[in-house]
Design a protein around this motif. Structure first.
Motif, PDB file in Angstrom:
ATOM      1  N   GLU A   1      10.511   7.176  11.264  1.00 11.01           N
ATOM      2  CA  GLU A   1      11.877   6.993  11.744  1.00 11.01           C
ATOM      3  C   GLU A   1      11.908   6.612  13.219  1.00 11.01           C
ATOM      4  N   ASP A   2      10.942   7.084  13.990  1.00  8.31           N
ATOM      5  CA  ASP A   2      10.924   6.790  15.420  1.00  8.31           C
ATOM      6  C   ASP A   2      10.678   5.305  15.699  1.00  8.31           C
ATOM      7  N   ASP A   3      10.174   4.574  14.705  1.00  6.41           N
ATOM      8  CA  ASP A   3       9.849   3.172  14.901  1.00  6.41           C
ATOM      9  C   ASP A   3      10.932   2.252  14.352  1.00  6.41           C
ATOM     10  N   PHE A   4      12.099   2.793  14.057  1.00  7.81           N
ATOM     11  CA  PHE A   4      13.211   2.000  13.545  1.00  7.81           C
ATOM     12  C   PHE A   4      14.382   2.053  14.506  1.00  7.81           C
ATOM     13  N   ILE A   5      15.205   1.034  14.433  1.00  7.45           N
ATOM     14  CA  ILE A   5      16.542   1.091  15.023  1.00  7.45           C
ATOM     15  C   ILE A   5      17.518   1.385  13.896  1.00  7.45           C
ATOM     16  N   MET A   6      18.355   2.391  14.080  1.00 12.02           N
ATOM     17  CA  MET A   6      19.381   2.686  13.090  1.00 12.02           C
ATOM     18  C   MET A   6      20.548   1.714  13.262  1.00 12.02           C
ATOM     19  N   LEU A   7      21.292   1.488  12.187  1.00 12.71           N
ATOM     20  CA  LEU A   7      22.419   0.561  12.249  1.00 12.71           C
ATOM     21  C   LEU A   7      23.403   0.974  13.337  1.00 12.71           C
ATOM     22  N   SER A   8      23.564   2.273  13.526  1.00 13.01           N
ATOM     23  CA  SER A   8      24.498   2.755  14.544  1.00 13.01           C
ATOM     24  C   SER A   8      24.051   2.393  15.956  1.00 13.01           C
ATOM     25  N   GLU A   9      22.763   2.009  16.127  1.00 13.04           N
ATOM     26  CA  GLU A   9      22.226   1.659  17.442  1.00 13.04           C
ATOM     27  C   GLU A   9      22.143   0.150  17.659  1.00 13.04           C
ATOM     28  N   LEU A  10      22.648  -0.612  16.727  1.00  8.76           N
ATOM     29  CA  LEU A  10      22.419  -2.053  16.716  1.00  8.76           C
ATOM     30  C   LEU A  10      22.868  -2.736  18.009  1.00  8.76           C
ATOM     31  N   LEU A  11      23.968  -2.319  18.564  1.00  5.58           N
ATOM     32  CA  LEU A  11      24.510  -2.986  19.747  1.00  5.58           C
ATOM     33  C   LEU A  11      24.145  -2.282  21.049  1.00  5.58           C
ATOM     34  N   THR A  12      23.446  -1.174  20.962  1.00  2.49           N
ATOM     35  CA  THR A  12      23.179  -0.398  22.176  1.00  2.49           C
ATOM     36  C   THR A  12      21.701  -0.182  22.465  1.00  2.49           C
ATOM     37  N   SER A  13      20.806  -0.445  21.521  1.00  2.00           N
ATOM     38  CA  SER A  13      19.403  -0.115  21.702  1.00  2.00           C
ATOM     39  C   SER A  13      18.761  -0.973  22.785  1.00  2.00           C
ATOM     40  N   ASP A  14      18.003  -0.327  23.664  1.00  4.13           N
ATOM     41  CA  ASP A  14      17.280  -1.072  24.701  1.00  4.13           C
ATOM     42  C   ASP A  14      15.933  -1.575  24.211  1.00  4.13           C
ATOM     43  N   LYS A  15      15.622  -1.365  22.917  1.00  4.88           N
ATOM     44  CA  LYS A  15      14.383  -1.888  22.345  1.00  4.88           C
ATOM     45  C   LYS A  15      14.487  -3.367  21.984  1.00  4.88           C
ATOM     46  N   ILE A  16      15.712  -3.868  21.834  1.00  4.53           N
ATOM     47  CA  ILE A  16      15.919  -5.240  21.358  1.00  4.53           C
ATOM     48  C   ILE A  16      15.465  -6.239  22.412  1.00  4.53           C
ATOM     49  N   VAL A  17      14.623  -7.188  21.986  1.00  5.26           N
ATOM     50  CA  VAL A  17      14.072  -8.210  22.877  1.00  5.26           C
ATOM     51  C   VAL A  17      14.733  -9.564  22.655  1.00  5.26           C
ATOM     52  N   MET A  18      14.998  -9.914  21.387  1.00  2.00           N
ATOM     53  CA  MET A  18      15.599 -11.203  21.059  1.00  2.00           C
ATOM     54  C   MET A  18      16.680 -11.011  20.005  1.00  2.00           C
ATOM     55  N   LYS A  19      17.659 -11.902  20.024  1.00  2.00           N
ATOM     56  CA  LYS A  19      18.783 -11.778  19.101  1.00  2.00           C
ATOM     57  C   LYS A  19      19.295 -13.155  18.712  1.00  2.00           C
ATOM     58  N   ALA A  20      19.671 -13.309  17.430  1.00  2.00           N
ATOM     59  CA  ALA A  20      20.363 -14.505  16.937  1.00  2.00           C
ATOM     60  C   ALA A  20      21.572 -14.026  16.158  1.00  2.00           C
ATOM     61  N   GLU A  21      22.757 -14.442  16.558  1.00  2.00           N
ATOM     62  CA  GLU A  21      23.967 -13.842  15.988  1.00  2.00           C
ATOM     63  C   GLU A  21      25.054 -14.881  15.751  1.00  2.00           C
ATOM     64  N   LEU A  22      25.702 -14.792  14.580  1.00  2.00           N
ATOM     65  CA  LEU A  22      26.854 -15.635  14.272  1.00  2.00           C
ATOM     66  C   LEU A  22      28.034 -15.153  15.110  1.00  2.00           C
ATOM     67  N   ALA A  23      28.584 -16.049  15.930  1.00  4.86           N
ATOM     68  CA  ALA A  23      29.629 -15.649  16.876  1.00  4.86           C
ATOM     69  C   ALA A  23      30.979 -15.471  16.199  1.00  4.86           C
ATOM     70  N   ASN A  24      31.314 -16.362  15.272  1.00  3.74           N
ATOM     71  CA  ASN A  24      32.631 -16.317  14.629  1.00  3.74           C
ATOM     72  C   ASN A  24      32.451 -16.159  13.133  1.00  3.74           C
ATOM     73  N   GLY A  25      32.662 -14.949  12.648  1.00  5.12           N
ATOM     74  CA  GLY A  25      32.468 -14.672  11.225  1.00  5.12           C
ATOM     75  C   GLY A  25      33.761 -14.656  10.446  1.00  5.12           C
ATOM     76  N   GLY A  26      34.686 -15.541  10.785  1.00  3.72           N
ATOM     77  CA  GLY A  26      35.977 -15.583  10.107  1.00  3.72           C
ATOM     78  C   GLY A  26      35.902 -16.233   8.739  1.00  3.72           C
ATOM     79  N   GLN A  27      37.046 -16.405   8.129  1.00  4.14           N
ATOM     80  CA  GLN A  27      37.144 -16.895   6.758  1.00  4.14           C
ATOM     81  C   GLN A  27      36.508 -18.267   6.586  1.00  4.14           C
ATOM     82  N   LYS A  28      35.695 -18.399   5.544  1.00  2.00           N
ATOM     83  CA  LYS A  28      35.078 -19.664   5.147  1.00  2.00           C
ATOM     84  C   LYS A  28      35.116 -19.721   3.620  1.00  2.00           C
TER      85      LYS A  28
END
Length: 393
Positions: A309-336
């Motif tokens: 467990e110590d080697d995972f990021i929990m979903l609740s930490e997704l936006l706050t964890s300082d372990k994250i080095v790189m990120k790719a994210e959809l900016a606008n997830g509206g209706q399609k």
């Protein structure tokens, strides 16, 4: 053994540039009888000095009239590379002893050509002192892909239990989902039968896609009022009373990712609910908000790659964890309403850099409600995803 391999992906100029991994299907001729079969073998060419290559054929098995013969790994070093006519490079080695599994030490000789115009490799491996007849391998292949692909076609039946409640569903190979906690929800909420992540038949390509949904689970002290489906890399572990802490993100990854591509379509639910702070089982409608989906991938650093467990990021930490080095994210997830392609570059997080000497995990995260980890979203929201690809350097 005559062997050919075609590679349409890389440019070949001289010996250091023909290195790579090549895979394909074998056709063999054993004592005049033609045998066709697919194999898991691959050719690997490496170069540690100019005008010389090293050859490895991994896990080679040949089909003879007497059945398969396992030759193991064929390793041939110091094959010389010299320019020939036009765009051809000539490959040759003197006779040398190699260990071929059950055949033990065998004298072999390698000759061949590399055509740098169409990036094809033609090799002949002679084994004069073996009892095997002449074997010809037509190895039509392409270089190892610089990407990981997920087509969502392969699903495995899964059974989840809580007490006397059993839920049958399917999980897509290569991912985990929030379905791992659904038996607890079914047992706790009367008449609720929803499954957050299912095998959808409205595919962009092929037969199946993943369908991820948000539900009104009405809530009690242990169940959120809003439950958003999540598809992710990692594992689901019922380890506590906070649902988003049971989603453990990430799988070991030893490459530097460049981009995250794929297809999605998304339908927003009608009424957006926000959970009361500190009370996930209570929520009110916010008429000013519209639901949106979440599609993202992260690369984060770990001290160890073992599944603790110590080697995972929990979903609740997704936006706050300082372990994250790189990120790719959809900016606008509206209706399609139609299948829509996305292509996202991995970007380093401020102050972070990728270091190949360190250990990392990669996580892909998809949810039908972007704020589902905070127990907010619109019941009826549905996200379809298909044909994912992560490219790497």
């Amino acid at each position: 053994i005559s062997l050919s391999s075609c590679n349409d992906d890389e440019t070949i100029d001289y010996s250091p540039d023909i290195k790579g991994i090549y895979k394909g299907e074998l056709n063999s001729f054993v004592e005049g009888d033609k045998q066709k079969y697919s194999v898991s073998s691959q050719i690997e060419l490496s170069s540690d000095k100019a005008n010389t290559i090293n050859l490895v054929i991994n896990n080679l098995s040949i089909l003879t009239n007497a059945g398969y013969i396992d030759l193991g790994n064929i390793v041939v070093n110091n094959i010389s590379v010299t320019p020939s006519v036009g765009e051809l490079l000539y490959l040759a080695t003197t006779s040398q002893k190699v260990d071929l599994g059950s055949l033990e030490d065998v004298t072999i000789e390698v000759k061949g050509l590399v055509n740098t115009t169409n990036n094809c490799i033609y090799l002949t491996i002679n084994m004069p002192d073996t009892k095997i007849g002449d074997i010809e391998l037509n190895f039509n292949s392409e270089a190892q892909s610089k990407s990981d692909k997920y087509d969502f076609e392969s699903w495995t039946p899964a059974t989840y239990k809580y007490g006397s409640t059993t839920v049958e569903c399917r999980e897509v190979n290569g991912f985990s989902s929030s379905n791992g906690g659904i038996a607890f929800v079914h047992a706790s909420i009367e008449d609720f039968e929803g499954i957050p992540v299912t095998r959808g038949t409205d595919a962009r390509n092929g037969t199946y896609a993943a369908k991820i949904e948000t539900f009104n689970t009405h809530g009690n002290t242990l169940i959120p009022y809003i439950t958003a489906g999540a598809l992710f890399s990692g594992k689901y572990e019922m380890a506590g009373t906070i649902p988003s802490d049971n989603i453990l993100l990430g799988i070991p990854y030893n490459k530097e990712p460049e981009s995250f591509k794929g297809w999605y379509k998304y339908t927003q639910g009608s009424n957006y609910y926000e959970a009361t702070a500190g009370r996930m089982h209570e929520a009110t409608i916010n008429t000013a908000m519209k639901d949106s989906c979440q599609i993202m991938a992260i690369l984060y650093e770990v001290a160890e790659v073992a599944d603790t467990e110590d080697d995972f990021i929990m979903l609740s930490e997704l936006l706050t964890s300082d372990k994250i080095v790189m990120k790719a994210e959809l900016a606008n997830g509206g209706q399609k309403t139609q299948w829509t392609e996305f292509s996202l570059d991995f970007k380093t997080v401020s102050g972070k850099t990728y270091n190949s000497s360190k250990k990392y995990k990669l996580a892909v995260i998809c949810s039908s409600s972007r704020n589902g980890y905070k127990y907010c979203g619109a019941p009826g929201s549905a996200l379809y995803v298909d044909d994912f690809e992560i490219t790497f350097k």
